[in-house]
Design an enzyme around this catalytic site. Structure first.
Site, PDB file in Angstrom:
ATOM      1  N   ILE A  10      46.767  11.216  24.874  1.00 59.60           N
ATOM      2  CA  ILE A  10      47.108  12.081  23.756  1.00 59.60           C
ATOM      3  C   ILE A  10      47.768  10.753  22.853  1.00 59.60           C
ATOM      4  O   ILE A  10      47.487  11.140  21.673  1.00 59.60           O
ATOM      5  CB  ILE A  10      46.905  13.012  24.417  1.00 59.60           C
ATOM      6  N   ASN A  23      56.828  23.773  28.913  1.00 59.28           N
ATOM      7  CA  ASN A  23      57.574  24.556  29.673  1.00 59.28           C
ATOM      8  C   ASN A  23      58.490  25.245  28.347  1.00 59.28           C
ATOM      9  O   ASN A  23      59.038  24.789  27.617  1.00 59.28           O
ATOM     10  CB  ASN A  23      57.890  24.225  30.477  1.00 59.28           C
ATOM     11  N   ASP A  33      53.335  16.867  29.065  1.00 58.73           N
ATOM     12  CA  ASP A  33      54.621  16.964  28.205  1.00 58.73           C
ATOM     13  C   ASP A  33      55.430  16.149  28.578  1.00 58.73           C
ATOM     14  O   ASP A  33      55.856  14.774  28.028  1.00 58.73           O
ATOM     15  CB  ASP A  33      55.324  17.849  28.980  1.00 58.73           C
ATOM     16  N   SER A 116      47.331  24.295  29.509  1.00 49.85           N
ATOM     17  CA  SER A 116      47.651  25.052  30.374  1.00 49.85           C
ATOM     18  C   SER A 116      46.746  24.573  31.606  1.00 49.85           C
ATOM     19  O   SER A 116      46.245  25.395  32.775  1.00 49.85           O
ATOM     20  CB  SER A 116      47.457  26.370  30.468  1.00 49.85           C
TER      21      SER A 116
HETATM   22  N1  AR6 Z   1      46.636  12.963  27.506  1.00 57.00           N
HETATM   23  C1  AR6 Z   1      45.926  14.263  26.873  1.00 57.00           C
HETATM   24  N2  AR6 Z   1      45.366  14.946  28.285  1.00 57.00           N
HETATM   25  C2  AR6 Z   1      46.683  14.528  29.626  1.00 57.00           C
HETATM   26  C3  AR6 Z   1      47.270  13.620  29.581  1.00 57.00           C
HETATM   27  C4  AR6 Z   1      47.548  12.939  28.466  1.00 57.00           C
HETATM   28  N3  AR6 Z   1      48.195  11.843  29.024  1.00 57.00           N
HETATM   29  N4  AR6 Z   1      48.252  13.823  30.501  1.00 57.00           N
HETATM   30  C5  AR6 Z   1      47.750  14.772  31.207  1.00 57.00           C
HETATM   31  N5  AR6 Z   1      46.700  15.597  29.979  1.00 57.00           N
HETATM   32  P1  AR6 Z   1      49.497  19.432  32.280  1.00 57.00           P
HETATM   33  P2  AR6 Z   1      50.049  22.441  31.140  1.00 57.00           P
HETATM   34  C6  AR6 Z   1      45.620  16.779  30.860  1.00 57.00           C
HETATM   35  O1  AR6 Z   1      49.983  19.641  33.888  1.00 57.00           O
HETATM   36  O2  AR6 Z   1      48.235  22.923  32.438  1.00 57.00           O
HETATM   37  C7  AR6 Z   1      54.708  20.012  32.104  1.00 57.00           C
HETATM   38  O3  AR6 Z   1      55.255  19.903  33.506  1.00 57.00           O
HETATM   39  C8  AR6 Z   1      45.891  17.499  32.290  1.00 57.00           C
HETATM   40  O4  AR6 Z   1      44.252  16.402  32.587  1.00 57.00           O
HETATM   41  O5  AR6 Z   1      50.329  18.894  31.544  1.00 57.00           O
HETATM   42  O6  AR6 Z   1      50.116  23.199  30.063  1.00 57.00           O
HETATM   43  C9  AR6 Z   1      55.242  21.103  31.132  1.00 57.00           C
HETATM   44  O7  AR6 Z   1      56.572  20.716  31.400  1.00 57.00           O
HETATM   45  C10 AR6 Z   1      45.280  18.333  31.775  1.00 57.00           C
HETATM   46  O8  AR6 Z   1      44.171  19.138  31.249  1.00 57.00           O
HETATM   47  O9  AR6 Z   1      50.360  20.970  31.129  1.00 57.00           O
HETATM   48  C11 AR6 Z   1      54.873  22.590  31.865  1.00 57.00           C
HETATM   49  O10 AR6 Z   1      55.988  22.226  33.194  1.00 57.00           O
HETATM   50  C12 AR6 Z   1      46.262  19.367  30.505  1.00 57.00           C
HETATM   51  O11 AR6 Z   1      46.123  17.528  29.970  1.00 57.00           O
HETATM   52  C13 AR6 Z   1      53.266  22.881  32.590  1.00 57.00           C
HETATM   53  O12 AR6 Z   1      53.257  21.356  33.267  1.00 57.00           O
HETATM   54  C14 AR6 Z   1      47.404  20.414  30.421  1.00 57.00           C
HETATM   55  O13 AR6 Z   1      48.156  19.453  31.760  1.00 57.00           O
HETATM   56  C15 AR6 Z   1      52.481  23.042  31.180  1.00 57.00           C
HETATM   57  O14 AR6 Z   1      51.746  22.979  32.352  1.00 57.00           O
END
Ligand code: AR6
Length: 349
Positions: A10, A23, A33, A116
């Site tokens: 992204i 978060n 993030d 999430s």
């Molecule tokens: N581009 C697109 N999608 C991505 C990327 C990227 N570069 N990196 C990961 N994803 P997550 P959450 C996808 O864990 O579940 C953080 O520490 C990933 O494969 O990023 O909402 C925050 O600070 C997944 O499908 O977010 C919070 O503490 C999706 O993005 C917590 O994680 C979301 O995964 C939030 O958890």
């Protein structure tokens, strides 16, 4: 295309706003993030600290800093606790609130990760479904280009039952492409024909090659009568794709906007089609309209033909589309989830 699902990082997407799965402290973290904070630079961290955190299901906005977007919208998805803690409502609210902010800041394009669906443990198939459903509801009333950006290579299990039904349909109807390719190779490669089909070599193909060699091909001029016949045929062409589309919209009692929104087609493309009787659409565009108009398989084939296309059992895309039409499932966004899972082009313009 108003709603598109893409596989990408992204932080590489060029659009007006990128949504961050943050978060509650908006203090940065792992996953998407972390990637967004790294790409945007340390100023993003400073800007986030000034926002005073964010409640689950809500969203806040900052500049894009070093990211290729004007804004970053930070939303906090729910942690998955098994489904009984209002997770679905909260997740839907993340999409609504982010889109509301994007509209308020006049964004024309927004990219969402699957909120999430990583560290917070939301089942991905359901997370994707909520994303598609909230975004498509929003797009019924608003003009915007929205991307759902999926990062992992792993294929989505859209709905196990639906995927297995579609897979079974493909197994039954999909003609192995290699078989078709071998046949078309034989038709297009004269050496293949001469080695494998002596009769054909000296038949039609030979005559054609001889004619071309002796420069007869293309030399013969039309008689006045033939020219007049051709002119008459050209003057009485069948209804065009654009004309059929407008007729069907009227017959179904739909408004133009109802039709193009249901088809996942943007207003500009629709206007082009409406304004040009001879418009040549792409195949996914034609099919998107056929789905929006809830056409039968026969009518869909007819509409495709008007644009110079057909449905073939040697294309997975076509077989998947056929499956949905036969089952009278006319939800473009659901079909796109399945097409995406099979790595196919998506419907829309
Ligand atoms: N581009 C697109 N999608 C991505 C990327 C990227 N570069 N990196 C990961 N994803 P997550 P959450 C996808 O864990 O579940 C953080 O520490 C990933 O494969 O990023 O909402 C925050 O600070 C997944 O499908 O977010 C919070 O503490 C999706 O993005 C917590 O994680 C979301 O995964 C939030 O958890």
């Amino acid at each position: 295309m108003p709603l598109t699902i893409v596989r990408n990082d992204i932080t590489k997407i060029k659009c007006d706003a990128v949504v961050n799965a943050a978060n509650r402290h908006l203090a940065g973290g792992g996953g998407v993030d972390g990637a967004i904070h790294r790409a945007a630079g340390p100023e993003l961290h400073r800007a986030c600290l000034k926002l005073g955190g964010c409640r689950t299901g809500l969203a806040k906005i900052t500049e894009g800093f070093n990211m290729p977007c004007k804004y970053i919208i930070h939303t906090v998805g729910p942690r998955w606790h098994g489904g009984g803690m209002h997770e679905a409502e909260l997740l839907a609210s993340c999409y609504r609130e982010s889109l509301r902010l994007a509209s308020e800041y006049e964004c024309e394009s927004v990219a969402f990760p699957l909120i999430s669906a990583g560290a917070y443990g939301y089942p991905r198939e359901e997370a994707l479904h909520i994303a598609v459903s909230e975004i498509s509801k929003f797009l019924l009333k608003n003009e915007m280009t929205v991307y759902i950006v999926v990062y992992d290579r792993e294929c989505f299990k859209v709905s196990k039952k639906l995927m297995s039904d579609v897979t079974e349909y493909i197994d039954q109807h999909y003609v192995d492409e290699h078989f078709v390719n071998r046949q078309s190779a034989a038709m297009s490669n004269p050496s293949f024909i001469s080695n494998h089909s002596p009769r054909m070599n000296r038949g039609m193909t030979g005559a054609l090659l001889d004619a071309m060699a002796s420069h007869e091909y293309g030399k013969r001029s039309f008689s006045a009568r033939e020219e007049q016949g051709l002119e008459e045929m050209l003057a009485s062409l069948d209804e065009s794709f654009s004309q059929m589309l407008m007729r069907k919209i009227d017959e179904k009692g739909m408004t133009d906007a109802q039709c193009y929104k249901k088809a996942n087609i943007d207003r500009k493309l629709f206007s082009k089609i409406r304004g040009n009787v001879n418009y040549k659409p792409s195949k996914p565009t034609v099919i998107a309209f056929a789905i929006a108009l809830e056409l039968s398989l026969e009518e869909t084939k007819d509409m495709l033909m008007k644009a110079g296309f057909a449905l073939s059992h040697s294309s997975k895309f076509d077989v998947i589309v056929e499956y949905f039409i036969r089952n009278r499932c006319y939800d473009v966004f659901k079909i796109n989830e399945v097409l995406f899972s099979f790595d196919q082009l998506l419907l829309g313009g």
